[in-house]
Design an enzyme around this catalytic site. Structure first.
Site, mmCIF file in Angstrom:
data_model
loop_
_atom_site.group_PDB
_atom_site.id
_atom_site.type_symbol
_atom_site.label_atom_id
_atom_site.label_comp_id
_atom_site.label_asym_id
_atom_site.label_seq_id
_atom_site.Cartn_x
_atom_site.Cartn_y
_atom_site.Cartn_z
ATOM 1 N N ARG A 100 0.868 -1.198 0.000
ATOM 2 C CA ARG A 100 0.000 0.000 0.000
ATOM 3 C C ARG A 100 0.898 1.240 0.000
ATOM 4 O O ARG A 100 1.682 1.426 0.936
ATOM 5 C CB ARG A 100 -0.873 -0.021 1.258
ATOM 6 C CG ARG A 100 -1.805 1.166 1.411
ATOM 7 C CD ARG A 100 -2.556 1.085 2.750
ATOM 8 N NE ARG A 100 -3.272 -0.160 2.895
ATOM 9 C CZ ARG A 100 -3.576 -0.726 4.063
ATOM 10 N NH1 ARG A 100 -3.237 -0.142 5.201
ATOM 11 N NH2 ARG A 100 -4.222 -1.863 4.097
ATOM 12 N N HIS A 129 2.146 -2.720 5.492
ATOM 13 C CA HIS A 129 1.677 -2.714 4.094
ATOM 14 C C HIS A 129 2.562 -1.801 3.230
ATOM 15 O O HIS A 129 2.790 -2.089 2.064
ATOM 16 C CB HIS A 129 0.232 -2.218 4.013
ATOM 17 C CG HIS A 129 -0.789 -3.239 4.418
ATOM 18 N ND1 HIS A 129 -1.082 -4.346 3.660
ATOM 19 C CD2 HIS A 129 -1.600 -3.308 5.495
ATOM 20 C CE1 HIS A 129 -2.034 -5.052 4.247
ATOM 21 N NE2 HIS A 129 -2.367 -4.448 5.370
ATOM 22 N N ASP A 136 -3.574 -8.720 3.364
ATOM 23 C CA ASP A 136 -4.924 -8.938 3.890
ATOM 24 C C ASP A 136 -5.575 -9.976 2.996
ATOM 25 O O ASP A 136 -5.631 -9.789 1.765
ATOM 26 C CB ASP A 136 -5.748 -7.646 3.829
ATOM 27 C CG ASP A 136 -5.178 -6.541 4.709
ATOM 28 O OD1 ASP A 136 -4.426 -6.851 5.647
ATOM 29 O OD2 ASP A 136 -5.507 -5.372 4.451
ATOM 30 N N GLU A 194 -6.788 -8.171 13.875
ATOM 31 C CA GLU A 194 -7.355 -8.333 12.521
ATOM 32 C C GLU A 194 -7.070 -9.740 11.998
ATOM 33 O O GLU A 194 -5.938 -10.025 11.603
ATOM 34 C CB GLU A 194 -6.736 -7.299 11.561
ATOM 35 C CG GLU A 194 -6.970 -5.862 11.972
ATOM 36 C CD GLU A 194 -6.323 -4.857 11.017
ATOM 37 O OE1 GLU A 194 -5.577 -5.257 10.104
ATOM 38 O OE2 GLU A 194 -6.587 -3.656 11.197
ATOM 39 N N HIS A 197 -5.244 -9.974 8.485
ATOM 40 C CA HIS A 197 -3.968 -9.283 8.218
ATOM 41 C C HIS A 197 -2.774 -10.122 8.683
ATOM 42 O O HIS A 197 -2.658 -10.450 9.863
ATOM 43 C CB HIS A 197 -3.982 -7.929 8.933
ATOM 44 C CG HIS A 197 -2.699 -7.155 8.811
ATOM 45 N ND1 HIS A 197 -2.610 -5.923 8.197
ATOM 46 C CD2 HIS A 197 -1.435 -7.437 9.227
ATOM 47 C CE1 HIS A 197 -1.353 -5.495 8.233
ATOM 48 N NE2 HIS A 197 -0.624 -6.406 8.861
#
Ligand SMILES: [Zn+2]
Length: 216
Positions: A100, A129, A136, A194, A197
Site C-alpha cells: 500500500r 503494508h 490482507d 485483525e 492481516h
C-alpha cells in the site's frame, strides 16, 4: 450545543486534521532493496478482491487507481505456497490487499475517527503494508469460487475482528483458525486485532515506500 452537534463538530475536526508528516519515515533497519511482484502473476489460480480500488471499503471511495496486489518477492512466494497447501482442504486464498503506497496510509489516518485508530497505522510510523510485507486475505472455496464466511467481515473495526474472538459459528472459527495455522506454517504472523492481516517474517528489513501501483 447539543451532544449530536458536538459529536459532528469533533468528527469533522478529526477528518480535517492533517497528518504531521509529508513523506514516509525512513527505517534504519531496512536494508533490502524493494522487489515488489504482482502476486497473481506467480499463480493465476489465486483470487483477488481489491476493495480499496472500489468505493466498497471503510472510506467509501476508491483509494487505489488499480485493483492489483503486490508483495515483496519472498512474501509473494510464501502466499503462493500457503494457497497451494490449502488445496487439500478445498480452499484457496482470496487477496484483499498487499503493498500500500504510504500516501494511502496517511489518508486512512486522516479519515478515521480517533476512537477507531487502533485499526489503522499512524503515518508517522508507517504500516507493514507500506513495506510490501503485509497481506490482507481470506479463504475461498475452490469448488464454487465463493468467499468463505469468517466470524467477521474484512475491515470490521470491532472486537469480532480479533483472531481469538470466541463468537461467530464453530464453522466460521474453524475456517479462520485454518487460515491462521496455514499462514503461520509459511512464516507469517497474524495482526493481534485483525484475523485477515498477516505480516511476513523479517518485515523490518524492507523500506517504507510511496510508489503508486501505476509506477510499478
Ligand atoms: Zn492489513
Amino acid at each position: 450545543m447539543n451532544a449530536l452537534a458536538l459529536a459532528l463538530l469533533l468528527q469533522s475536526a478529526v477528518a480535517a486534521e492533517p497528518a504531521a508528516v509529508a513523506s514516509p519515515p525512513v527505517d534504519p533497519r531496512a536494508s533490502r532493496a524493494p522487489d515488489l511482484v504482482e502476486v497473481i502473476t506467480l499463480d493465476p489460480s489465486l483470487r483477488t478482491d481489491v476493495r480499496y480500488a472500489t468505493a466498497n471499503n471503510f472510506t467509501g471511495r476508491a483509494v487505489y487507481a488499480q485493483a492489483r496486489v503486490f508483495l515483496q518477492r519472498p512474501a509473494a512466494e510464501a502466499v503462493v505456497a500457503a494457497h497451494r497447501a490449502l488445496a487439500e482442504h478445498g480452499y484457496g486464498l482470496l487477496l484483499f490487499d498487499g503493498y500500500r503506497p504510504w500516501r494511502v496510509t496517511k489518508l486512512f489516518w486522516e479519515v478515521t475517527p480517533r476512537e477507531k485508530r487502533d485499526f489503522v497505522a499512524n503515518p508517522a510510523r508507517g504500516s507493514k503494508h507500506n513495506r510490501g510485507c503485509a497481506v490482507d486475505l481470506t479463504l475461498f472455496e475452490r469448488k464454487t469460487g465463493r468467499e468463505v464466511a469468517m466470524p467477521s467481515a474484512y475491515d470490521d473495526f470491532t472486537e469480532k475482528a480479533a483472531p481469538d474472538y470466541a463468537g461467530g459459528t464453530a464453522e466460521q472459527r474453524a475456517a479462520r483458525d485454518l487460515l491462521r495455522r496455514t499462514m503461520e506454517r509459511f512464516g507469517f504472523s497474524v495482526e493481534p486485532n485483525e484475523w485477515w492481516h498477516y505480516n511476513c517474517a523479517g518485515w523490518q528489513e524492507w523500506p517504507l515506500l510511496d510508489v503508486p501501483f501505476e509506477d510499478l
